[in-house]
Write an enzyme that holds these catalytic residues in place. Structure first.
Site, PDB file in Angstrom:
ATOM      1  N   LYS A 185       0.840  -1.209   0.000  1.00  0.00           N
ATOM      2  CA  LYS A 185       0.000   0.000   0.000  1.00  0.00           C
ATOM      3  C   LYS A 185       0.866   1.247   0.000  1.00  0.00           C
ATOM      4  O   LYS A 185       1.520   1.577   0.979  1.00  0.00           O
ATOM      5  CB  LYS A 185      -0.932   0.055   1.205  1.00  0.00           C
ATOM      6  CG  LYS A 185      -2.018   1.115   0.957  1.00  0.00           C
ATOM      7  CD  LYS A 185      -2.673   1.662   2.190  1.00  0.00           C
ATOM      8  CE  LYS A 185      -1.934   2.781   2.852  1.00  0.00           C
ATOM      9  NZ  LYS A 185      -1.872   4.031   2.057  1.00  0.00           N
ATOM     10  N   GLY A 237       6.781   4.443   8.328  1.00  0.00           N
ATOM     11  CA  GLY A 237       5.904   5.599   8.509  1.00  0.00           C
ATOM     12  C   GLY A 237       6.097   6.181   9.885  1.00  0.00           C
ATOM     13  O   GLY A 237       7.171   6.049  10.485  1.00  0.00           O
ATOM     14  N   SER A 238       5.046   6.799  10.404  1.00  0.00           N
ATOM     15  CA  SER A 238       5.185   7.518  11.667  1.00  0.00           C
ATOM     16  C   SER A 238       5.212   6.564  12.856  1.00  0.00           C
ATOM     17  O   SER A 238       4.668   5.458  12.809  1.00  0.00           O
ATOM     18  CB  SER A 238       4.035   8.505  11.815  1.00  0.00           C
ATOM     19  OG  SER A 238       2.820   7.797  11.812  1.00  0.00           O
ATOM     20  N   GLY A 242       2.956   3.253  13.741  1.00  0.00           N
ATOM     21  CA  GLY A 242       3.752   2.050  14.015  1.00  0.00           C
ATOM     22  C   GLY A 242       3.360   1.396  15.340  1.00  0.00           C
ATOM     23  O   GLY A 242       3.256   0.176  15.434  1.00  0.00           O
ATOM     24  N   CYS A 293      13.413  10.378   6.949  1.00  0.00           N
ATOM     25  CA  CYS A 293      13.265   9.844   8.306  1.00  0.00           C
ATOM     26  C   CYS A 293      14.554  10.016   9.096  1.00  0.00           C
ATOM     27  O   CYS A 293      14.529  10.237  10.298  1.00  0.00           O
ATOM     28  CB  CYS A 293      12.857   8.394   8.246  1.00  0.00           C
ATOM     29  SG  CYS A 293      13.913   7.455   7.152  1.00  0.00           S
ATOM     30  N   GLU A 391       9.955  15.149  16.095  1.00  0.00           N
ATOM     31  CA  GLU A 391      10.262  15.066  14.667  1.00  0.00           C
ATOM     32  C   GLU A 391       9.400  16.076  13.903  1.00  0.00           C
ATOM     33  O   GLU A 391       8.191  16.130  14.082  1.00  0.00           O
ATOM     34  CB  GLU A 391       9.961  13.655  14.156  1.00  0.00           C
ATOM     35  CG  GLU A 391      10.290  13.513  12.697  1.00  0.00           C
ATOM     36  CD  GLU A 391       9.950  12.134  12.155  1.00  0.00           C
ATOM     37  OE1 GLU A 391       8.843  11.643  12.411  1.00  0.00           O
ATOM     38  OE2 GLU A 391      10.806  11.565  11.470  1.00  0.00           O
TER      39      GLU A 391
END
Ligand code: NAD
Ligand code: MN
Length: 482
Positions: A185, A237-238, A242, A293, A391
């Site tokens: 995805k 991802g974030s 997660g 990241c 972040e």
């Protein structure tokens, strides 16, 4: 220290025409098809705010069909001799190289990153990942000597928008090399190059169902992650998402790897080559608008060179060229989405409100349309400031100082993340001593953001677990029997 730079380049926009269909379906069982309920959404070009194309949104029943398609394909694919699987991967890699220019332009239009990055980093690195893993496909038994290596099964893979094609390659290449099948995805703001990669799979005759691509937003991802028919989930991802996915997988027997956020520190010692360090810092945070990241978003400078580093940062920032991402001279492209733009603005506000001093580039007016953020750095940052802790995922650097190596180490490690770190020093012994004590998955020395398909990448602590790339990266896609 006062320095000035006032020369300019002529525009050099990429003008090669590329085709983008008005609508893309889901890629299931080797063909594109609309979602069952007909739902779709748009992807915009963040540099112009124009709608580029629409794409189907997969519901849980579409996800179900995609997972069944991957399951059906697994039996034959896993039994195919490794060297035959390798041939498909080589073909994909070569076709990506042949279509590199088109893919670079598409990547830049859908996501806003400068064409020179798509052209020099994203697309060649994606091809490299397929080449590299093609080489492993028939050597898996040697990767883990004494153990018999087999695939994990059906792998669900969810990826973010900052390196759309490269992240797809990082996920798909090792999975296929190891004999797994995939449901991928892509992110909802940048699904284009993954869908065009599906065309490449058709061109090279990859067997139907070996890779399926379901597009949509978080709900589609959630349906895929929770599907009982998957054997493994790989997520990039974030950290927030997660953590949710770790809960979803707990107790199900599904394998899980997470590549999450970061707040990576740079440490500049007084003995470093300051010009080289400043260039590395600039590349490490402003590259790809800070949508990286492992972006080096905290900078610790030894006190005696703080003034010099600050002046050189200011100077270098003024020569960064922000604007049309399709221009070959552009250094700073568009912020990927309006939402991300708002997030970055709120961090800039927080930084000022909490008392840090904002330095920004001021060379040219921002384009009228699109989402833009000038390269920014903050002076006078305290460890407790929001901009030093969270972040931002934008072109924003927090600059702080230190006196001793011990202090630098303590401050650099004082974060819930642990993805990457950069050390700048002329002394090899100092670099090695620091590198051993920094809690980060990757430590770059006198360089930053260097990648290779053969070297593993991944985090500690809240930056996730599992490695991608290298022999270590294969481990997540193999079941080992002794
Ligand atoms: P995000 O977590 O919101 O989205 C990432 C992907 O997950 C997208 O495809 C999204 O549609 C999907 N998703 C969203 N909600 C979901 C849910 N509940 N269940 C399943 N899937 C869901 O992240 P983002 O804000 O789009 O991306 C930026 C983040 O990604 C940053 O925090 C960054 O550090 C991280 N990132 C990490 C790495 C790495 O290798 N460690 C690489 C790139 C990005
Ligand atoms: Mn887009």
């Amino acid at each position: 220290m006062k320095m000035k730079n006032n020369w300019d380049y002529a525009p050099a926009p990429e003008t090669t025409p590329v085709e983008i269909a008005p609508h893309y379906g889901l890629f299931i069982q080797g063909e594109f098809r609309a979602s069952q309920n007909g739902l779709d959404m748009a992807s915009v070009n963040p540099a112009t705010e124009e709608e580029l194309f629409r794409f189907s949104v997969a519901s849980s029943s579409d996800v179900d069909v995609a997972v069944s398609s991957a399951r059906k394909a697994l039996g034959k694919w896993r039994r195919l001799p490794g060297k035959e699987r390798g041939k498909y991967l080589y073909r994909i890699a070569r076709r990506l190289q042949e279509r590199a220019r088109e893919f670079s332009i598409l990547e830049t239009m859908d996501g806003g990153k400068p064409i020179k990055e798509s052209r020099d980093v994203d697309i060649p690195e994606a091809a490299k990942h397929f080449f590299y893993h093609a080489g492993w496909a028939d050597k898996l038994d040697y990767a883990f000597p004494g153990r018999k290596a087999g695939p994990v099964g059906v792998c669900a893979q969810i990826i973010p928008w900052n390196f759309p094609l490269l992240m797809a390659a990082w996920k798909i290449a090792p999975a296929l090399a190891c004999g797994n099948t995939v449901v991928l995805k892509p992110a909802e703001t940048t699904p284009l190059t993954a869908l065009r990669l599906a065309e490449v799979f058709q061109e090279v005759g990859l067997p139907e169902g070996v890779v399926n691509i379901v597009t949509g937003a978080g709900e589609t991802g959630a349906a895929l992650a929770a599907h009982p028919g998957i054997d493994k989930l790989a997520f990039t991802g974030s950290t927030a998402v997660g953590k949710k996915l770790a809960e979803v997988c707990a107790g199900t027997g599904k394998r899980l790897t997470l590549e999450l956020g970061g707040k990576s520190p740079h440490i500049i010692f007084a003995d470093a080559d300051i010009d080289q360090a400043v260039e590395g810092i600039v590349q490490g945070i402003f590259f790809n608008q800070g949508h990286v990241c492992c972006a080096g978003s905290r900078l610790y400078v030894q006190e005696s060179v703080l003034e010099e580093v600050s002046a050189k940062l200011d100077f270098r920032m003024q020569s960064l060229r922000l604007g049309n991402p399709l221009d070959k001279n552009t250094d700073i492209g568009a912020i990927n989405s309006k939402e991300q733009w708002k997030t970055i603005q709120s961090y800039l506000e927080a930084g000022k409100k909490e008392g840090a001093l904002l330095h920004q580039s001021n060379q040219s007016a921002l384009p009228k349309k699109g989402y833009w953020c000038r390269p920014s750095w903050f002076e006078g940052v305290q460890a407790s400031h929001t901009i030093a802790r969270e972040e931002i995922f934008g072109p924003v650097l927090a600059v702080m100082s230190f006196r001793t190596p011990e202090e630098a180490l303590t401050r650099a490690n004082n974060t819930p993340y642990g993805l990457a770190a950069g050390i700048w020093s002329d002394k090899g012994s100092k670099i090695f001593a620091m590198a051993q004590k920094l809690k980060a998955g990757v430590v770059w020395c006198n360089s930053y953001n260097r990648f290779d398909a053969a070297s593993p990448f991944g985090g500690f602590k809240e930056s996730g677990f599992g490695r991608e790339g290298g022999r270590q990266g294969l481990r997540a896609y193999l079941e080992l029997q002794s």
